[in-house]
Design a protein around this motif. Structure first.
Motif: not given
Length: 116
Positions: A20-26, A39-42, A98-103, A106-112
């Motif tokens: 999995l990859s997570c990119k922070a934009s802007r 990374w979290y999962r539900q 994915c999560n960027l803690e101090q900021a 959260w990402g939109q979520g991706i299925q595994v």
């Protein structure tokens, strides 16, 4: 507005691997770098749980069920972090965030999905 974009999920058989990859934009690098990334999962019918986190470049933490199988890493120059997952099990199935803690982002979520 900072946005986190995830990629790399999918369907895999037990024993397989995914990255999995997570990119922070802007977000400028000097703001990104001090953040703890995670990374979290539900899983279906369960609460969201933290799977792995990384502070700096080396301080990692993993939930017990993934230790030795998952690896979190980051590339600050790309403002991207990763979750390398090997020896996947059906119980790893879920939506990964994915999560960027101090900021506080959260990402939109991706299925595994891991099939037996």
């Amino acid at each position: 507005q900072v946005e986190l974009v995830e990629s790399g999920g999918g369907l895999v058989q037990a024993g397989g691997s995914l990255r999995l990859s997570c990119k922070a934009s802007r977000m400028i690098t000097s703001v990104f770098n001090p953040n703890t990334v995670a990374w979290y999962r539900q899983a279906p019918g369960k609460q969201r749980e933290v799977v792995a986190s990384l502070t700096g470049l080396r301080s990692t933490s993993y939930t017990d069920s993934v230790k030795g199988r998952f690896t979190i890493s980051r590339d600050n120059s790309r403002k991207t972090w990763y979750l390398e997952m090997v020896s996947l099990k059906p119980e790893d199935t879920g939506v990964y965030y994915c999560n960027l803690e101090q900021a506080g982002k959260w990402g939109q979520g991706i299925q595994v999905t891991v099939t037996s």
